[in-house]
Design a protein around this motif. Structure first.
Motif, PDB file in Angstrom:
ATOM      1  N   MET A   1     -24.936 -12.336 -16.056  1.00 62.17           N
ATOM      2  CA  MET A   1     -24.361 -13.455 -16.813  1.00 62.17           C
ATOM      3  C   MET A   1     -22.886 -13.176 -17.108  1.00 62.17           C
ATOM      4  O   MET A   1     -22.535 -12.111 -17.589  1.00 62.17           O
ATOM      5  N   SER A   2     -22.037 -14.104 -16.756  1.00 64.17           N
ATOM      6  CA  SER A   2     -20.609 -13.978 -17.092  1.00 64.17           C
ATOM      7  C   SER A   2     -20.261 -15.105 -18.077  1.00 64.17           C
ATOM      8  O   SER A   2     -21.133 -15.852 -18.499  1.00 64.17           O
ATOM      9  N   THR A   3     -19.006 -15.221 -18.406  1.00 62.93           N
ATOM     10  CA  THR A   3     -18.631 -16.167 -19.457  1.00 62.93           C
ATOM     11  C   THR A   3     -19.048 -17.609 -19.133  1.00 62.93           C
ATOM     12  O   THR A   3     -19.506 -18.341 -19.993  1.00 62.93           O
ATOM     13  N   HIS A   4     -18.890 -18.001 -17.858  1.00 64.35           N
ATOM     14  CA  HIS A   4     -19.190 -19.395 -17.500  1.00 64.35           C
ATOM     15  C   HIS A   4     -20.300 -19.539 -16.467  1.00 64.35           C
ATOM     16  O   HIS A   4     -20.534 -20.634 -15.960  1.00 64.35           O
ATOM     17  N   ILE A   5     -20.928 -18.423 -16.094  1.00 64.85           N
ATOM     18  CA  ILE A   5     -21.996 -18.482 -15.086  1.00 64.85           C
ATOM     19  C   ILE A   5     -23.231 -17.774 -15.656  1.00 64.85           C
ATOM     20  O   ILE A   5     -23.189 -16.579 -15.967  1.00 64.85           O
ATOM     21  N   GLY A   6     -24.318 -18.533 -15.791  1.00 71.68           N
ATOM     22  CA  GLY A   6     -25.504 -18.002 -16.460  1.00 71.68           C
ATOM     23  C   GLY A   6     -26.442 -17.217 -15.565  1.00 71.68           C
ATOM     24  O   GLY A   6     -27.540 -16.861 -15.984  1.00 71.68           O
ATOM     25  N   ALA A   7     -26.048 -16.921 -14.331  1.00 77.20           N
ATOM     26  CA  ALA A   7     -26.928 -16.200 -13.406  1.00 77.20           C
ATOM     27  C   ALA A   7     -27.149 -14.764 -13.872  1.00 77.20           C
ATOM     28  O   ALA A   7     -26.274 -14.159 -14.499  1.00 77.20           O
ATOM     29  N   ALA A   8     -28.325 -14.231 -13.536  1.00 73.94           N
ATOM     30  CA  ALA A   8     -28.601 -12.821 -13.817  1.00 73.94           C
ATOM     31  C   ALA A   8     -27.938 -11.966 -12.731  1.00 73.94           C
ATOM     32  O   ALA A   8     -27.650 -12.470 -11.635  1.00 73.94           O
ATOM     33  N   PRO A   9     -27.685 -10.669 -13.020  1.00 74.52           N
ATOM     34  CA  PRO A   9     -27.116  -9.800 -11.981  1.00 74.52           C
ATOM     35  C   PRO A   9     -27.980  -9.861 -10.722  1.00 74.52           C
ATOM     36  O   PRO A   9     -29.210  -9.872 -10.811  1.00 74.52           O
ATOM     37  N   GLY A  10     -27.347  -9.936  -9.559  1.00 71.57           N
ATOM     38  CA  GLY A  10     -28.090  -9.967  -8.301  1.00 71.57           C
ATOM     39  C   GLY A  10     -28.523 -11.356  -7.871  1.00 71.57           C
ATOM     40  O   GLY A  10     -29.032 -11.539  -6.769  1.00 71.57           O
ATOM     41  N   GLU A  11     -28.314 -12.358  -8.725  1.00 73.07           N
ATOM     42  CA  GLU A  11     -28.760 -13.719  -8.358  1.00 73.07           C
ATOM     43  C   GLU A  11     -27.721 -14.485  -7.543  1.00 73.07           C
ATOM     44  O   GLU A  11     -27.983 -15.613  -7.125  1.00 73.07           O
ATOM     45  N   ILE A  12     -26.533 -13.896  -7.357  1.00 73.12           N
ATOM     46  CA  ILE A  12     -25.506 -14.582  -6.574  1.00 73.12           C
ATOM     47  C   ILE A  12     -25.246 -13.805  -5.288  1.00 73.12           C
ATOM     48  O   ILE A  12     -25.089 -12.574  -5.316  1.00 73.12           O
ATOM     49  N   ALA A  13     -25.223 -14.522  -4.174  1.00 75.59           N
ATOM     50  CA  ALA A  13     -25.052 -13.887  -2.862  1.00 75.59           C
ATOM     51  C   ALA A  13     -23.591 -13.481  -2.647  1.00 75.59           C
ATOM     52  O   ALA A  13     -22.689 -13.977  -3.329  1.00 75.59           O
ATOM     53  N   GLU A  14     -23.369 -12.608  -1.669  1.00 81.44           N
ATOM     54  CA  GLU A  14     -21.986 -12.222  -1.336  1.00 81.44           C
ATOM     55  C   GLU A  14     -21.237 -13.384  -0.685  1.00 81.44           C
ATOM     56  O   GLU A  14     -20.005 -13.408  -0.693  1.00 81.44           O
ATOM     57  N   ARG A  37     -32.796 -21.977  -5.320  1.00 79.23           N
ATOM     58  CA  ARG A  37     -33.109 -22.214  -6.730  1.00 79.23           C
ATOM     59  C   ARG A  37     -31.832 -22.183  -7.556  1.00 79.23           C
ATOM     60  O   ARG A  37     -30.865 -21.508  -7.196  1.00 79.23           O
ATOM     61  N   CYS A  38     -31.875 -22.939  -8.640  1.00 76.66           N
ATOM     62  CA  CYS A  38     -30.696 -23.077  -9.494  1.00 76.66           C
ATOM     63  C   CYS A  38     -30.468 -21.772 -10.257  1.00 76.66           C
ATOM     64  O   CYS A  38     -31.385 -21.274 -10.913  1.00 76.66           O
ATOM     65  N   ILE A  39     -29.255 -21.226 -10.156  1.00 75.56           N
ATOM     66  CA  ILE A  39     -28.954 -19.973 -10.846  1.00 75.56           C
ATOM     67  C   ILE A  39     -27.885 -20.165 -11.918  1.00 75.56           C
ATOM     68  O   ILE A  39     -27.558 -19.227 -12.641  1.00 75.56           O
ATOM     69  N   ASN A  40     -27.330 -21.363 -12.002  1.00 75.90           N
ATOM     70  CA  ASN A  40     -26.376 -21.645 -13.080  1.00 75.90           C
ATOM     71  C   ASN A  40     -26.378 -23.120 -13.412  1.00 75.90           C
ATOM     72  O   ASN A  40     -26.406 -23.968 -12.515  1.00 75.90           O
ATOM     73  N   GLU A  41     -26.361 -23.414 -14.706  1.00 73.51           N
ATOM     74  CA  GLU A  41     -26.136 -24.789 -15.134  1.00 73.51           C
ATOM     75  C   GLU A  41     -25.292 -24.848 -16.395  1.00 73.51           C
ATOM     76  O   GLU A  41     -25.258 -25.870 -17.074  1.00 73.51           O
ATOM     77  N   VAL A  42     -24.573 -23.759 -16.677  1.00 73.98           N
ATOM     78  CA  VAL A  42     -23.678 -23.754 -17.841  1.00 73.98           C
ATOM     79  C   VAL A  42     -22.629 -24.846 -17.669  1.00 73.98           C
ATOM     80  O   VAL A  42     -21.985 -24.938 -16.625  1.00 73.98           O
ATOM     81  N   ARG A  43     -22.463 -25.677 -18.695  1.00 71.85           N
ATOM     82  CA  ARG A  43     -21.515 -26.807 -18.675  1.00 71.85           C
ATOM     83  C   ARG A  43     -21.769 -27.782 -17.527  1.00 71.85           C
ATOM     84  O   ARG A  43     -20.861 -28.474 -17.077  1.00 71.85           O
ATOM     85  N   VAL A  57     -27.271 -16.904   0.542  1.00 74.05           N
ATOM     86  CA  VAL A  57     -26.094 -17.772   0.338  1.00 74.05           C
ATOM     87  C   VAL A  57     -26.183 -18.412  -1.046  1.00 74.05           C
ATOM     88  O   VAL A  57     -27.260 -18.834  -1.468  1.00 74.05           O
ATOM     89  N   THR A  58     -25.039 -18.456  -1.729  1.00 72.85           N
ATOM     90  CA  THR A  58     -24.944 -19.231  -2.976  1.00 72.85           C
ATOM     91  C   THR A  58     -24.036 -20.433  -2.734  1.00 72.85           C
ATOM     92  O   THR A  58     -23.019 -20.313  -2.046  1.00 72.85           O
ATOM     93  N   ILE A  59     -24.434 -21.573  -3.263  1.00 73.81           N
ATOM     94  CA  ILE A  59     -23.571 -22.766  -3.226  1.00 73.81           C
ATOM     95  C   ILE A  59     -23.304 -23.147  -4.683  1.00 73.81           C
ATOM     96  O   ILE A  59     -24.249 -23.432  -5.435  1.00 73.81           O
ATOM     97  N   HIS A  60     -22.051 -23.056  -5.081  1.00 72.55           N
ATOM     98  CA  HIS A  60     -21.693 -23.185  -6.498  1.00 72.55           C
ATOM     99  C   HIS A  60     -20.521 -24.151  -6.655  1.00 72.55           C
ATOM    100  O   HIS A  60     -19.519 -24.018  -5.958  1.00 72.55           O
ATOM    101  N   GLY A  61     -20.616 -25.090  -7.559  1.00 69.31           N
ATOM    102  CA  GLY A  61     -19.519 -26.017  -7.803  1.00 69.31           C
ATOM    103  C   GLY A  61     -18.278 -25.297  -8.309  1.00 69.31           C
ATOM    104  O   GLY A  61     -18.378 -24.259  -8.979  1.00 69.31           O
ATOM    105  N   SER A  62     -17.116 -25.872  -7.970  1.00 69.48           N
ATOM    106  CA  SER A  62     -15.854 -25.296  -8.472  1.00 69.48           C
ATOM    107  C   SER A  62     -15.230 -26.158  -9.552  1.00 69.48           C
ATOM    108  O   SER A  62     -14.325 -25.709 -10.266  1.00 69.48           O
ATOM    109  N   GLY A  63     -15.688 -27.423  -9.670  1.00 71.54           N
ATOM    110  CA  GLY A  63     -14.953 -28.374 -10.487  1.00 71.54           C
ATOM    111  C   GLY A  63     -13.682 -28.792  -9.764  1.00 71.54           C
ATOM    112  O   GLY A  63     -13.413 -28.355  -8.639  1.00 71.54           O
ATOM    113  N   MET A  64     -12.918 -29.661 -10.410  1.00 71.79           N
ATOM    114  CA  MET A  64     -11.700 -30.196  -9.786  1.00 71.79           C
ATOM    115  C   MET A  64     -10.465 -29.487 -10.315  1.00 71.79           C
ATOM    116  O   MET A  64     -10.312 -29.320 -11.529  1.00 71.79           O
TER     117      MET A  64
END
Ligand code: HPA
Length: 234
Positions: A1-14, A37-43, A57-64
């Motif tokens: 878990m980081s400040t803006h990403i709620g994933a657990a360690p190891g849940e995000i791919a390289e 599976r969803c690994i982040n929904e913070v904000r 593979v992780t697919i993660h939004g960047s925002g604008m």
């Protein structure tokens, strides 16, 4: 878990694909990944991890915009160990030859400023794509029968720009298209030893004011996801 990403360690791919829109991240993950599976929904900034041809593979939004992308890319790289980050998104065409629907693969990204600008002081750092990813993405696009434009783009801080002269100078200097994220992504990748690329579809055109019909957006977005995945695992 980081400040803006709620994933657990190891849940995000390289390998991380970054569309601007979090709902596009969900669509891409459900359409192209196995076991997503969803690994982040913070904000509401959704991220998903699954596999493509057996590769995590992780697919993660960047925002604008670069400030938003910078938060997520920093945390993906520094807190979760992401090593390959590919932006997939839309851009505005700036040259007559760059038509709506065309694919643009960004070799470099100019900007007025980025969130990293303060560290460069008098330097004009040139943010560039990873060459291996770039080459593989061009090959993947060509294998789909597409003819991508490969060259410089402009990462703007504003969608509604009051200064027409900036886009005009970019056009005069051969810049292909405008979007709002790649320069900071390339700069962060350079700083942290990661690989980065932006694969874009022309959704509108600054001179002709043509825009991509809604029905074509999903097809072009799907093409970009496939090009990005092929490039990442070339
Ligand atoms: N400006 C900035 N970003 C964009 C544009 C634009 O015209 N089109 C798609 N992304």
């Amino acid at each position: 878990m980081s400040t803006h990403i709620g994933a657990a360690p190891g849940e995000i791919a390289e390998t991380v694909l970054m569309p601007g829109d979090p709902y596009r991240a969900r669509w891409a993950a459900e359409t192209f990944l196995k076991g997503a599976r969803c690994i982040n929904e913070v904000r509401g900034m959704l991220g998903f991890t699954g596999t493509w041809r057996g590769h995590p593979v992780t697919i993660h939004g960047s925002g604008m915009g670069m400030p938003s992308l910078s938060i997520y890319a920093n945390e993906l790289i520094r807190d979760f160990g992401a090593k390959t980050l590919i932006r997939i998104g839309s851009c505005g065409g700036m040259q007559a030859a760059v038509k709506v629907r065309d694919v643009v693969i960004a070799m470099s990204a100019s900007s007025v400023s980025t969130p990293s600008s303060t560290i460069f002081r008098e330097l004009n750092f040139a943010p560039v794509a990873d060459y291996g990813l770039l080459r593989a993405a061009v090959a993947a696009a060509e294998a789909k029968g597409l003819t991508p434009h490969v060259g410089g783009i402009y990462s703007s801080d504003t969608f509604y720009d009051e200064r027409d002269d900036i886009a005009a100078e970019m056009t005069r200097h051969g810049v292909l298209a405008v979007e709002m994220e790649a320069a900071e992504l390339y700069t962060l990748a350079a700083r942290h030893g990661a690989r980065a690329l932006a694969v874009l579809t022309v959704s509108d055109h600054l001179q002709t004011h043509e825009s991509l019909p809604a029905k074509d957006r999903e097809q072009s977005f799907g093409d970009m996801v496939e090009i990005a995945l092929e490039a990442a695992f070339d």
